[in-house]
Design a protein around this motif. Structure first.
Motif, PDB file in Angstrom:
ATOM      1  N   PRO A  10     -16.418  29.027  -0.627  1.00  0.00           N
ATOM      2  CA  PRO A  10     -17.118  28.766   0.633  1.00  0.00           C
ATOM      3  C   PRO A  10     -18.543  28.247   0.441  1.00  0.00           C
ATOM      4  CG  PRO A  10     -16.002  30.878   0.735  1.00  0.00           C
ATOM      5  CD  PRO A  10     -15.887  30.389  -0.674  1.00  0.00           C
ATOM      6  N   SER A  11     -19.237  28.746  -0.576  1.00  0.00           N
ATOM      7  CA  SER A  11     -20.619  28.302  -0.810  1.00  0.00           C
ATOM      8  C   SER A  11     -20.668  26.822  -1.162  1.00  0.00           C
ATOM      9  CB  SER A  11     -21.254  29.119  -1.936  1.00  0.00           C
ATOM     10  OG  SER A  11     -21.273  30.480  -1.619  1.00  0.00           O
ATOM     11  N   VAL A  12     -19.816  26.392  -2.080  1.00  0.00           N
ATOM     12  CA  VAL A  12     -19.786  24.984  -2.482  1.00  0.00           C
ATOM     13  C   VAL A  12     -19.284  24.117  -1.328  1.00  0.00           C
ATOM     14  CG1 VAL A  12     -18.737  23.329  -4.068  1.00  0.00           C
ATOM     15  CG2 VAL A  12     -19.537  25.520  -4.929  1.00  0.00           C
ATOM     16  N   SER A  13     -18.278  24.590  -0.619  1.00  0.00           N
ATOM     17  CA  SER A  13     -17.736  23.832   0.518  1.00  0.00           C
ATOM     18  C   SER A  13     -18.789  23.625   1.606  1.00  0.00           C
ATOM     19  CB  SER A  13     -16.532  24.578   1.087  1.00  0.00           C
ATOM     20  OG  SER A  13     -16.060  23.950   2.237  1.00  0.00           O
ATOM     21  N   ARG A  14     -19.558  24.654   1.896  1.00  0.00           N
ATOM     22  CA  ARG A  14     -20.638  24.518   2.887  1.00  0.00           C
ATOM     23  C   ARG A  14     -21.671  23.510   2.421  1.00  0.00           C
ATOM     24  NH1 ARG A  14     -21.247  30.981   3.659  1.00  0.00           N
ATOM     25  NH2 ARG A  14     -19.444  31.281   5.028  1.00  0.00           N
ATOM     26  N   GLY A  15     -22.017  23.553   1.142  1.00  0.00           N
ATOM     27  CA  GLY A  15     -22.975  22.592   0.595  1.00  0.00           C
ATOM     28  C   GLY A  15     -22.456  21.164   0.678  1.00  0.00           C
ATOM     29  N   LEU A  16     -21.171  20.968   0.389  1.00  0.00           N
ATOM     30  CA  LEU A  16     -20.578  19.633   0.475  1.00  0.00           C
ATOM     31  C   LEU A  16     -20.637  19.081   1.898  1.00  0.00           C
ATOM     32  CD1 LEU A  16     -17.423  20.111  -1.784  1.00  0.00           C
ATOM     33  CD2 LEU A  16     -19.403  18.673  -2.282  1.00  0.00           C
ATOM     34  N   LYS A  17     -20.641  19.989   2.888  1.00  0.00           N
ATOM     35  CA  LYS A  17     -20.704  19.585   4.294  1.00  0.00           C
ATOM     36  C   LYS A  17     -22.139  19.484   4.809  1.00  0.00           C
ATOM     37  CE  LYS A  17     -16.338  21.886   5.240  1.00  0.00           C
ATOM     38  NZ  LYS A  17     -15.721  23.065   5.865  1.00  0.00           N
ATOM     39  N   HIS A  18     -23.109  19.573   3.905  1.00  0.00           N
ATOM     40  CA  HIS A  18     -24.546  19.515   4.244  1.00  0.00           C
ATOM     41  C   HIS A  18     -24.969  20.690   5.105  1.00  0.00           C
ATOM     42  CE1 HIS A  18     -24.608  14.853   3.693  1.00  0.00           C
ATOM     43  NE2 HIS A  18     -24.080  15.479   2.676  1.00  0.00           N
ATOM     44  N   ARG A  19     -24.393  21.848   4.866  1.00  0.00           N
ATOM     45  CA  ARG A  19     -24.732  23.059   5.604  1.00  0.00           C
ATOM     46  C   ARG A  19     -25.300  24.108   4.652  1.00  0.00           C
ATOM     47  NH1 ARG A  19     -25.657  21.561  10.339  1.00  0.00           N
ATOM     48  NH2 ARG A  19     -24.066  20.211  11.177  1.00  0.00           N
ATOM     49  N   CYS A  20     -26.011  25.067   5.207  1.00  0.00           N
ATOM     50  CA  CYS A  20     -26.584  26.163   4.422  1.00  0.00           C
ATOM     51  C   CYS A  20     -25.455  26.895   3.696  1.00  0.00           C
ATOM     52  CB  CYS A  20     -27.332  27.111   5.357  1.00  0.00           C
ATOM     53  SG  CYS A  20     -27.854  28.654   4.574  1.00  0.00           S
ATOM     54  N   PRO A  21     -25.574  27.103   2.378  1.00  0.00           N
ATOM     55  CA  PRO A  21     -24.500  27.787   1.652  1.00  0.00           C
ATOM     56  C   PRO A  21     -24.386  29.263   2.012  1.00  0.00           C
ATOM     57  CG  PRO A  21     -26.317  27.266   0.183  1.00  0.00           C
ATOM     58  CD  PRO A  21     -26.632  26.625   1.491  1.00  0.00           C
ATOM     59  N   ALA A  22     -25.431  29.839   2.597  1.00  0.00           N
ATOM     60  CA  ALA A  22     -25.391  31.258   2.951  1.00  0.00           C
ATOM     61  C   ALA A  22     -24.627  31.497   4.250  1.00  0.00           C
ATOM     62  CB  ALA A  22     -26.811  31.802   3.070  1.00  0.00           C
ATOM     63  N   CYS A  23     -24.939  30.715   5.300  1.00  0.00           N
ATOM     64  CA  CYS A  23     -24.324  30.979   6.606  1.00  0.00           C
ATOM     65  C   CYS A  23     -23.384  29.866   7.075  1.00  0.00           C
ATOM     66  CB  CYS A  23     -25.406  31.197   7.660  1.00  0.00           C
ATOM     67  SG  CYS A  23     -26.373  29.718   8.058  1.00  0.00           S
ATOM     68  N   GLY A  24     -23.568  28.660   6.578  1.00  0.00           N
ATOM     69  CA  GLY A  24     -22.721  27.541   6.990  1.00  0.00           C
ATOM     70  C   GLY A  24     -23.118  26.927   8.319  1.00  0.00           C
ATOM     71  N   GLN A  25     -24.203  27.374   8.923  1.00  0.00           N
ATOM     72  CA  GLN A  25     -24.613  26.886  10.232  1.00  0.00           C
ATOM     73  C   GLN A  25     -25.767  25.894  10.171  1.00  0.00           C
ATOM     74  OE1 GLN A  25     -22.842  27.717  12.997  1.00  0.00           O
ATOM     75  NE2 GLN A  25     -21.513  28.745  11.525  1.00  0.00           N
TER      76      GLN A  25
END
Length: 131
Positions: A10-25
């Protein structure tokens, strides 16, 4: 070897989507490659994760090996006149590289978050605060 502190996927996936790796928001970047200092949603410190040369090297590796390498298997690439093929190939490689770089940098920051790797100044700051 670094220990995984947070869920890696989830952390890497959130980063790939240009989102915060901690919360994804919250947004990870405020400009093309400029990392937002703090997450607007969870107030997580995003500036502490090192993303110096790693994303650039990984982008070159991926674009070079996965895009450029297989192109030379197609005869149309090396049989066509250079005046046509070179600008088309260089232009498309430039666009692919520029599109891939922020995604790879986001994934890199997500990886650094999951592994708990921070820059040297953050480590020194935490050591001083513990004393």
């Amino acid at each position: 070897m670094a220990e995984i502190r947070y869920p890696l996927g989830p952390s890497v996936s959130r980063g790939l989507k240009h989102r915060c790796p901690a919360c994804g928001q919250g947004k990870l970047f405020r400009k093309y490659l400029k990392v937002t200092p703090r997450c607007e949603a969870c107030d997580h410190d995003l500036a502490r994760y090192p993303a110096d040369d790693g994303p650039a090297y990984l982008t070159i590796l991926l674009v070079g090996h996965l895009i450029v390498g297989p192109l030379f298997f197609f005869p149309i690439v090396w049989e066509s006149p250079a005046v046509y093929s070179v600008p088309i190939l260089l232009g498309s490689l430039g666009v692919i590289t520029l599109l891939a770089l922020p995604r790879i940098k986001g994934g890199w920051i997500g990886l650094m978050y999951a592994l708990g790797v921070t820059d040297r100044e953050a480590r020194l700051h935490t050591a001083d605060a513990a004393d």
